[in-house]
Write an enzyme that holds these catalytic residues in place. Structure first.
Site, PDB file in Angstrom:
ATOM      1  N   LYS A   1      38.047  -4.189 -24.718  1.00 12.38           N
ATOM      2  CA  LYS A   1      36.767  -3.803 -25.317  1.00 12.38           C
ATOM      3  C   LYS A   1      35.814  -4.982 -25.224  1.00 12.38           C
ATOM      4  O   LYS A   1      35.929  -5.962 -25.951  1.00 12.38           O
ATOM      5  CB  LYS A   1      36.919  -3.402 -26.785  1.00 12.38           C
ATOM      6  CG  LYS A   1      35.651  -2.672 -27.239  1.00 12.38           C
ATOM      7  CD  LYS A   1      35.305  -2.838 -28.691  1.00 12.38           C
ATOM      8  CE  LYS A   1      34.411  -3.981 -29.026  1.00 12.38           C
ATOM      9  NZ  LYS A   1      33.061  -3.972 -28.466  1.00 12.38           N
TER      10      LYS A   1
ATOM     11  N   GLU B   1      41.249 -16.103 -31.563  1.00  7.36           N
ATOM     12  CA  GLU B   1      40.470 -17.300 -31.179  1.00  7.36           C
ATOM     13  C   GLU B   1      39.127 -17.157 -31.881  1.00  7.36           C
ATOM     14  O   GLU B   1      38.325 -16.303 -31.508  1.00  7.36           O
ATOM     15  CB  GLU B   1      40.242 -17.320 -29.661  1.00  7.36           C
ATOM     16  CG  GLU B   1      41.488 -17.364 -28.833  1.00  7.36           C
ATOM     17  CD  GLU B   1      42.092 -18.747 -28.776  1.00  7.36           C
ATOM     18  OE1 GLU B   1      41.532 -19.687 -29.367  1.00  7.36           O
ATOM     19  OE2 GLU B   1      43.143 -18.883 -28.131  1.00  7.36           O
TER      20      GLU B   1
ATOM     21  N   CYS C   1      32.225 -21.332 -28.813  1.00  2.00           N
ATOM     22  CA  CYS C   1      33.064 -21.566 -29.980  1.00  2.00           C
ATOM     23  C   CYS C   1      33.386 -23.050 -30.119  1.00  2.00           C
ATOM     24  O   CYS C   1      33.509 -23.559 -31.219  1.00  2.00           O
ATOM     25  CB  CYS C   1      34.336 -20.759 -29.863  1.00  2.00           C
ATOM     26  SG  CYS C   1      35.120 -20.992 -28.271  1.00  2.00           S
TER      27      CYS C   1
ATOM     28  N   GLU D   1      29.006 -22.120 -38.959  1.00  2.00           N
ATOM     29  CA  GLU D   1      28.821 -22.037 -37.513  1.00  2.00           C
ATOM     30  C   GLU D   1      27.465 -21.399 -37.226  1.00  2.00           C
ATOM     31  O   GLU D   1      27.165 -20.311 -37.714  1.00  2.00           O
ATOM     32  CB  GLU D   1      29.925 -21.181 -36.898  1.00  2.00           C
ATOM     33  CG  GLU D   1      29.799 -21.116 -35.396  1.00  2.00           C
ATOM     34  CD  GLU D   1      30.928 -20.325 -34.749  1.00  2.00           C
ATOM     35  OE1 GLU D   1      31.233 -19.229 -35.245  1.00  2.00           O
ATOM     36  OE2 GLU D   1      31.493 -20.818 -33.764  1.00  2.00           O
TER      37      GLU D   1
HETATM   38  P1  NDP Z   1      32.052 -10.805 -33.166  1.00  2.00           P
HETATM   39  O1  NDP Z   1      33.227 -11.163 -33.965  1.00  2.00           O
HETATM   40  O2  NDP Z   1      30.923 -10.147 -33.839  1.00  2.00           O
HETATM   41  O3  NDP Z   1      32.424  -9.824 -31.960  1.00  2.00           O
HETATM   42  C1  NDP Z   1      33.471 -10.071 -31.082  1.00  2.00           C
HETATM   43  C2  NDP Z   1      34.029  -8.762 -30.602  1.00  2.00           C
HETATM   44  O4  NDP Z   1      34.600  -8.052 -31.698  1.00  2.00           O
HETATM   45  C3  NDP Z   1      32.978  -7.826 -30.008  1.00  2.00           C
HETATM   46  O5  NDP Z   1      33.554  -7.101 -28.948  1.00  2.00           O
HETATM   47  C4  NDP Z   1      32.654  -6.926 -31.190  1.00  2.00           C
HETATM   48  O6  NDP Z   1      32.112  -5.673 -30.811  1.00  2.00           O
HETATM   49  C5  NDP Z   1      34.022  -6.762 -31.799  1.00  2.00           C
HETATM   50  N1  NDP Z   1      34.006  -6.367 -33.212  1.00  2.00           N
HETATM   51  C6  NDP Z   1      33.004  -6.501 -34.113  1.00  2.00           C
HETATM   52  N2  NDP Z   1      33.393  -6.002 -35.308  1.00  2.00           N
HETATM   53  C7  NDP Z   1      34.652  -5.529 -35.143  1.00  2.00           C
HETATM   54  C8  NDP Z   1      35.597  -4.897 -36.022  1.00  2.00           C
HETATM   55  N3  NDP Z   1      35.327  -4.642 -37.294  1.00  2.00           N
HETATM   56  N4  NDP Z   1      36.805  -4.564 -35.522  1.00  2.00           N
HETATM   57  C9  NDP Z   1      37.121  -4.832 -34.229  1.00  2.00           C
HETATM   58  N5  NDP Z   1      36.264  -5.406 -33.348  1.00  2.00           N
HETATM   59  C10 NDP Z   1      35.050  -5.768 -33.811  1.00  2.00           C
HETATM   60  O7  NDP Z   1      31.645 -12.135 -32.446  1.00  2.00           O
HETATM   61  P2  NDP Z   1      30.449 -12.355 -31.460  1.00  2.00           P
HETATM   62  O8  NDP Z   1      30.449 -11.320 -30.387  1.00  2.00           O
HETATM   63  O9  NDP Z   1      29.257 -12.502 -32.322  1.00  2.00           O
HETATM   64  O10 NDP Z   1      30.877 -13.714 -30.754  1.00  2.00           O
HETATM   65  C11 NDP Z   1      30.580 -14.927 -31.260  1.00  2.00           C
HETATM   66  C12 NDP Z   1      31.733 -15.510 -32.061  1.00  2.00           C
HETATM   67  O11 NDP Z   1      32.896 -15.665 -31.263  1.00  2.00           O
HETATM   68  C13 NDP Z   1      31.433 -16.871 -32.604  1.00  2.00           C
HETATM   69  O12 NDP Z   1      31.749 -16.952 -33.953  1.00  2.00           O
HETATM   70  C14 NDP Z   1      32.343 -17.805 -31.805  1.00  2.00           C
HETATM   71  O13 NDP Z   1      32.682 -18.979 -32.419  1.00  2.00           O
HETATM   72  C15 NDP Z   1      33.481 -16.954 -31.486  1.00  2.00           C
HETATM   73  N6  NDP Z   1      34.140 -17.380 -30.268  1.00  2.00           N
HETATM   74  C16 NDP Z   1      35.353 -17.997 -30.343  1.00  2.00           C
HETATM   75  C17 NDP Z   1      35.990 -18.445 -29.221  1.00  2.00           C
HETATM   76  C18 NDP Z   1      37.316 -19.096 -29.277  1.00  2.00           C
HETATM   77  O14 NDP Z   1      37.957 -19.212 -28.252  1.00  2.00           O
HETATM   78  N7  NDP Z   1      37.802 -19.522 -30.416  1.00  2.00           N
HETATM   79  C19 NDP Z   1      35.399 -18.272 -27.894  1.00  2.00           C
HETATM   80  C20 NDP Z   1      34.160 -17.594 -27.924  1.00  2.00           C
HETATM   81  C21 NDP Z   1      33.568 -17.174 -29.082  1.00  2.00           C
HETATM   82  P3  NDP Z   1      30.516  -5.493 -30.765  1.00  2.00           P
HETATM   83  O15 NDP Z   1      30.030  -6.369 -29.709  1.00  2.00           O
HETATM   84  O16 NDP Z   1      30.346  -4.053 -30.472  1.00  2.00           O
HETATM   85  O17 NDP Z   1      30.010  -5.874 -32.127  1.00  2.00           O
END
Ligand code: NDP
Length: 508
Positions: A190, A265, A299, A402
């Site tokens: 997804k 992650e 991240c 963050e």
């Molecule tokens: P989100 O957590 O909002 O979204 C990540 C994914 O999860 C998207 O596909 C999103 O879908 C989906 N999602 C959102 N809500 C739910 C839910 N309730 N249940 C299941 N899936 C869900 O993060 P962002 O997209 O805003 O990404 C940024 C974040 O990711 C930052 O906090 C960053 O630090 C972290 N990150 C961490 C990394 C690591 O390796 N540790 C690497 C890269 C980023 P949708 O897009 O439809 O909302």
């Protein structure tokens, strides 16, 4: 070749990439069962790129059933060499199309095209890494006693849901798919709703590479519906998630009902510690990259600069001057160093942090909103200038939360003990960098910082082959290295009677 809509380059009008906008389920691109779609945009311009099929519950069920069928069909029992060949072919196709896919990635995400190229090359290297690893997935053997030989098998977990964010869309997909498929799992991917296009393209390339139908399914749709349906689905065995810490917490809770394997992650607030004995010029250019790459939407962005007293004035002045001079602009232009953020809404959230820092008494040294100097056609409200905030103390919101944008705080410290204390004084623990001319100190501080990766005199903290993941609220599990295979395999112990006599403990 994957089909669907074609994207035309704005300057030449040549069709440069053909991308899918439908769901990939069981080897076929198809519309959502209820016909729903959502628009995906170029955040730098606001242009609508495509209407993408929006998966619903029925599509999730179909994708999970396809993945289950493919898992139990043949994929889990395919020879590792065959899986490796498919992954290598996928790597090769991705490499051949890196330039056109980078344009698609850049337009869907707003990041400079050259950065997207580098990330796609990393995705290629990740696929190649796990293609090799597939053939070295060994168990162990042990002679328990003369009558019992035991050995372990590393078996695939089953159907894996991969839920990924928008900041490195194609690279994050590869980080999840490569170890999952190498170990014989099947996947329902997804992508983030903001950036579904390169994930769908990757699905198409997977088919071209000979990955069988159902092994890799791609279902764009809203996280709270599609992501959560996958996290709770009884047909899913494991969830691999990258994204925000709050979302990770929710996913772990939803997945707990069916006791799925979960790897997370999550976010970060990573320190960048500059000692006065460091090569300050090298520290400065490395530190600029460490925060402003991908407009700070990483991240592992080193978003907290901690600089030792004796070097503070010189370093802060030079860093601020260089940050102010970074070129913001058209993500497709070769000389752009900082592109747009993922959306207007996110840019406004980032700027809200800057305002709140000033309200709390911090000092805006450079940055903030763009001043109208962007080329025509770009949406200034989606951009944020590289920002440096001084006069920060560790309790401030800006030093703890963050921000996920091109914003760095700069603080001074006295001695090594202060540096370590402040570096660790956040709830995250993903990455850190230490700049010092004292080799022993570099290793000593690296050991004391509570994070999954530490760079000493280098801004890089992630490479294919090196484990990547978090301590504390940055999550659990390690990707990008052999450790990742532990997340995608179950260990089975097989015990074999080898004695000459019957085993008869009851004496019957
Ligand atoms: P989100 O957590 O909002 O979204 C990540 C994914 O999860 C998207 O596909 C999103 O879908 C989906 N999602 C959102 N809500 C739910 C839910 N309730 N249940 C299941 N899936 C869900 O993060 P962002 O997209 O805003 O990404 C940024 C974040 O990711 C930052 O906090 C960053 O630090 C972290 N990150 C961490 C990394 C690591 O390796 N540790 C690497 C890269 C980023 P949708 O897009 O439809 O909302």
């Amino acid at each position: 070749m994957y089909g669907g809509w074609r994207y035309h380059h704005p300057m030449t009008d040549a069709a440069i990439v053909s991308a899918e906008s439908r769901l990939l389920i069981d080897g076929t691109f198809r519309d959502a069962a209820d016909g729903a779609t959502f628009g995906t945009h170029n955040p730098a311009t606001g242009e609508l790129l495509a209407d993408v099929a929006r998966a619903g519950r029925e599509d999730v069920d179909a994708a999970v059933a396809a993945a289950r069928g493919a898992f139990e069909g043949a994929w889990a029992r395919t020879s590792p060499a065959k899986r490796a060949r498919a992954l290598n072919r996928l790597a090769q196709l991705l490499d051949e199309r890196a330039d056109e896919l980078a344009i698609l990635e850049s337009r869907n995400n707003g990041k400079p095209r050259w950065q997207a190229v580098a990330e796609i090359k990393t995705a290629v290297a990740t696929l190649e890494l796990f293609a090799g690893a597939a053939q070295h997935l060994y168990g162990r053997s042990h002679v328990v006693n003369p009558s019992v030989l035991a050995y372990t098998l590393r078996e695939p977990v089953g159907v894996c849901a991969a839920i990924i964010p928008w900041n490195y869309p194609l690279m994050m997909a590869a980080w999840k798919l490569a170890p999952a498929l190498a170990a014989g799992n099947t996947v329902v991917l997804k992508p983030a709703s903001a950036t579904p296009l390169t994930a769908l393209a990757l699905g198409g390339l997977g088919l071209e590479a000979g990955i069988p139908a159902g092994v890799l399914n791609v279902v764009p749709g809203p996280g709270a519906e599609v992501g959560e349906a996958l996290a709770g689905h009884p047909g899913v065995d494991k969830v691999a998630f990258t994204g925000e810490t709050a979302t990770g917490r929710r996913i772990a809770a939803v997945a707990a009902d069916t006791l799925k394997r979960v790897s997370l992650e999550l976010g970060g607030k990573s320190p960048n510690v500059v000692f006065a004995d460091a090569d300050l010029d090298a520290a400065m250019v490395g530190s600029l990259w460490a925060i402003y790459y991908s407009a700070g939407q990483s991240c592992e962005a080193r978003s907290r600069l901690l600089v030792q007293d004796e070097a503070y004035e010189r370093f802060a002045a030079a860093f601020t001057e260089k940050a102010a001079a970074l070129r913001i602009g058209d993500p497709l232009a070769d000389d752009t160093q900082v592109g747009s953020l993922i959306s207007r809404a996110h840019a406004s959230r980032v700027l809200g942090y800057v305002e709140s820092a000033v309200d709390e008494g911090a000092e805006l040294l450079t940055g903030g909103p763009v001043d109208g100097s962007l080329p025509d056609g770009l949406d200034a409200e989606a951009f944020v200038r590289p920002t440096v905030i001084g006069g920060v103390s560790n309790e401030m919101r800006i030093a703890q939360e963050e921000i996920f944008g091109p914003v760095v705080t700069i603080q001074r410290f006295g001695d090594e003990a202060d540096a370590v204390r402040w570096a660790n004084d956040v709830r995250y623990g993903l990455a850190a960098t230490v700049w010092t001319g004292d080799g022993a100190r570099g290793h000593r501080v690296a050991q004391r910082i509570r994070s999954g990766a530490v760079g000493i005199n280098t801004p890089f903290v992630a490479f294919p082959g090196i484990p990547f993941g978090g301590f504390k609220e940055s999550g659990y599990g390690r990707e990008q290295a052999l450790e990742a295979l532990d997340l995608y395999t179950e260990t089975k112990a097989v015990l074999v009677g080898t004695g000459p006599k019957a085993i008869n403990p009851l004496g019957v």
